[in-house]
Design an enzyme around this catalytic site. Structure first.
Site, mmCIF file in Angstrom:
data_model
loop_
_atom_site.group_PDB
_atom_site.id
_atom_site.type_symbol
_atom_site.label_atom_id
_atom_site.label_comp_id
_atom_site.label_asym_id
_atom_site.label_seq_id
_atom_site.Cartn_x
_atom_site.Cartn_y
_atom_site.Cartn_z
ATOM 1 N N THR A 89 0.806 -1.221 0.000
ATOM 2 C CA THR A 89 0.000 0.000 0.000
ATOM 3 C C THR A 89 0.837 1.269 0.000
ATOM 4 O O THR A 89 0.622 2.164 -0.819
ATOM 5 C CB THR A 89 -0.952 0.001 1.212
ATOM 6 O OG1 THR A 89 -1.867 -1.093 1.085
ATOM 7 C CG2 THR A 89 -1.735 1.297 1.298
ATOM 8 N N ASP A 172 -4.000 6.059 7.241
ATOM 9 C CA ASP A 172 -3.158 7.251 7.337
ATOM 10 C C ASP A 172 -2.214 7.368 6.142
ATOM 11 O O ASP A 172 -2.067 8.429 5.543
ATOM 12 C CB ASP A 172 -2.384 7.281 8.665
ATOM 13 C CG ASP A 172 -1.724 5.956 9.022
ATOM 14 O OD1 ASP A 172 -1.425 5.152 8.119
ATOM 15 O OD2 ASP A 172 -1.499 5.708 10.227
#
Length: 550
Positions: A89, A172
């Protein structure tokens, strides 16, 4: 007489030529426009863990306003690949927005081992900042570990920081890395409070509009809906039967079958918001709220809204690419996208915004699913303890192995202290690994020139290697294998199931169509830069997808 006729002819010719030049001068367009042509707003969308084939596997069930609109009204680079490994990611979001690779941008994983600190480092951790909007530590984050600029940074600099950049994601890292170093605001979800938060890297307190959004307590409203299939469950013919043994169950549930009961989590376990498809709806509602509140597209300069949808990743990990849950998530996402695109049409104006949609990585099939006569399996993580015993018995040194991101990292200080031979320890490690089930090869990352593997794989390993942050030995798994002891699946490999991603562009400056030419994730930021007439990010190695330019 002849002289007179000649003079008359020359006069007529001169006048005709002069008149023609005057007419031509009137219609000749200016070569240089008075202002730089740019859209009002750029919207960057990353669908976490979206394999390219999901565009077409569920195509017949999509409506006309979501994914089909992107395909039919926009431009699709059908053969877009990730040029590095591991496919994770943080790496994906960084490479999309920097036009770079981990070797250059420094984001080599979601976590990596820092030998100087002697511990794992999280990709966006920053203990020098504080949480804004919560008393938790979920906001101790910033982009400081990203070593280059993003296309969002370059847009800010190109307009002397008049352009606004807002970034949002449940994760985040999905908000922080796309926003770059200079975002006006990056917002992510706090599992402890069920609210969107930020950090003091961006602001000292949340804007009023964010507080107002959080005050709606939308997670509780979504939990009240539970999760049933959008359509009758028997119509989900693109998926396996419900409740497979290789799927993970939700906390407190006895089975992985529908319906999934979320009412029990209201006001108690806000982390579950990410694991239901409504997590995408929630994120897009926040993105929609940001547009009028921040006056995006109304500032007189090109603004940028970066949106990363994370719930697709959580569902994919838990249930796998062939589950009813995954299919239902994408059918719901398609409706959410249609709603979002319609909102952009209404607020910014159709044709006034540039939008791209891509993914940070794909996913492998669940190893249990592949048992149906296909190659694949689970690599058991006991390799680490076995290696430690092997090296101690042979070299009388505890190497304190760390295996992360498919890389083996040695404790070089311990090796030096024991006066052991580092090269021999490394070779013994490689010799052991290549004998394990599910391991295609193990290679010395610092000596890739001598490794006999296909150049394509070699290039991906090199592009993922950062001298200050990467390990010593890279483990290449067999196709279909994944290192896990738990049900569900993951990603990180070089293989097409992890590295073939969608890359769709729509709106301002985009010529509709598609191409099967080979492009890369790192080509997205240079393409957006070209459309905006701004400098490419500082670490960019990508090229412009010229096929889509009007």
């Amino acid at each position: 007489m002849k002289i007179k006729l000649l003079c008359i002819s020359l006069a007529v010719l001169f006048c005709s030529s002069a008149n023609a030049q005057k007419k031509q001068a009137k219609v000749q367009p200016s070569v240089f426009p008075q202002t730089v042509a740019r859209p009002k707003l750029v919207v960057g969308m990353v669908i976490d863990q979206m394999r390219w084939d999901y565009l077409y596997r569920f195509y017949a069930r999509y409506g006309n306003g979501g994914f089909k609109r992107l395909i039919n009204e926009g431009f699709s680079a059908e053969n877009t690949l990730i040029p590095y490994t591991p496919t994770l990611t943080a790496c994906g979001h960084s490479s999309i927005y920097t036009g770079s690779v981990p070797a250059i941008n420094g984001i080599i994983g979601n976590n990596w081992f820092d030998p100087q600190l002697g511990r794992d480092v999280y990709c966006v951790e920053d203990k020098s900042v504080k949480t804004v909007g919560s008393s938790s530590n979920e906001g101790l984050m910033s982009p400081k570990n990203l070593l280059v600029t993003t296309v969002t940074d370059e847009l800010r600099m190109a307009t002397n920081f008049r352009s606004k950049v807002i970034s949002v994601s449940i994760k985040d890292r999905g908000a922080i890395l796309p926003g770059g170093h200079t975002a006006n605001g990056a917002y992510w979800y706090d599992d402890m409070t069920g609210s969107f938060i930020s950090s003091t890297h961006y602001m000292q307190q949340l804007p009023t509009w964010v507080n107002d959004f959080n005050a709606q307590r939308l997670p509780n409203k979504y939990f009240e809906q539970d999760w049933n299939t959008l359509y009758p469950i028997e119509t989900y013919t693109e998926s396996t039967a419900d409740a497979k043994p290789y799927e993970r169950t939700f906390k407190g549930a006895k089975t992985s079958s529908f319906p999934h009961l979320f009412k029990q989590y209201a006001n108690k376990n806000y982390s579950m918001m990410a694991s239901m498809p409504q997590g995408n709806s929630f994120t897009l509602e926040f993105a929609k709220a940001a547009i009028p509140a921040e006056k995006l597209g109304q500032t007189g300069n090109t603004d940028f809204l970066a949106v990363s949808l994370s719930s697709t990743d959580y569902v994919g990990h838990q249930f796998g690419p062939n589950s009813i849950e995954l299919e239902d998530t994408y059918l719901r996402l398609d409706k959410d996208l249609e709603d979002f695109f319609n909102y952009l049409d209404k607020t910014i104006g159709k044709g006034n915004y540039l939008l791209f949609l891509t993914a940070d990585h794909g996913a492998t099939h669940v190893p249990g699913f592949l048992r149906n006569k296909m190659p694949g399996g689970r690599l058991l993580l006991k390799v680490q303890t076995d290696l430690d015993s092997l090296i101690f018995n042979e070299f009388k040194v505890r190497c304190n192995f760390t295996i992360i991101n498919n890389q083996v990292i040695f404790d070089t200080d311990a090796i030096k202290e024991a006066k052991a031979d580092y090269a021999k320890i490394k070779q013994s490690t490689i010799d052991y690994l290549v004998k394990q089930d599910g391991v295609l090869n193990a290679v010395d990352i610092k000596n890739m020139g001598a490794v006999t593997i296909p150049q394509e794989i070699k290039n991906k390993i090199i592009n993922g290697y950062n001298a200050r942050r990467s390990g010593d030995v890279y483990i290449i798994l067999d196709a279909g294998w994944y290192p896990t002891l738990t049900p569900g699946t993951g990603h990180a490999a070089w293989n097409p199931y992890d590295s073939h991603i969608p890359a769709l562009f729509m709106g301002w400056g985009v010529k509709p169509g598609k191409t099967n030419k080979e492009y890369y994730m790192s080509d997205i930021a240079p393409t957006v830069s070209a459309l905006l007439h701004i400098q490419q990010p500082s670490g960019s190695i990508g090229k412009v997808i010229t096929d889509l330019l009007k």
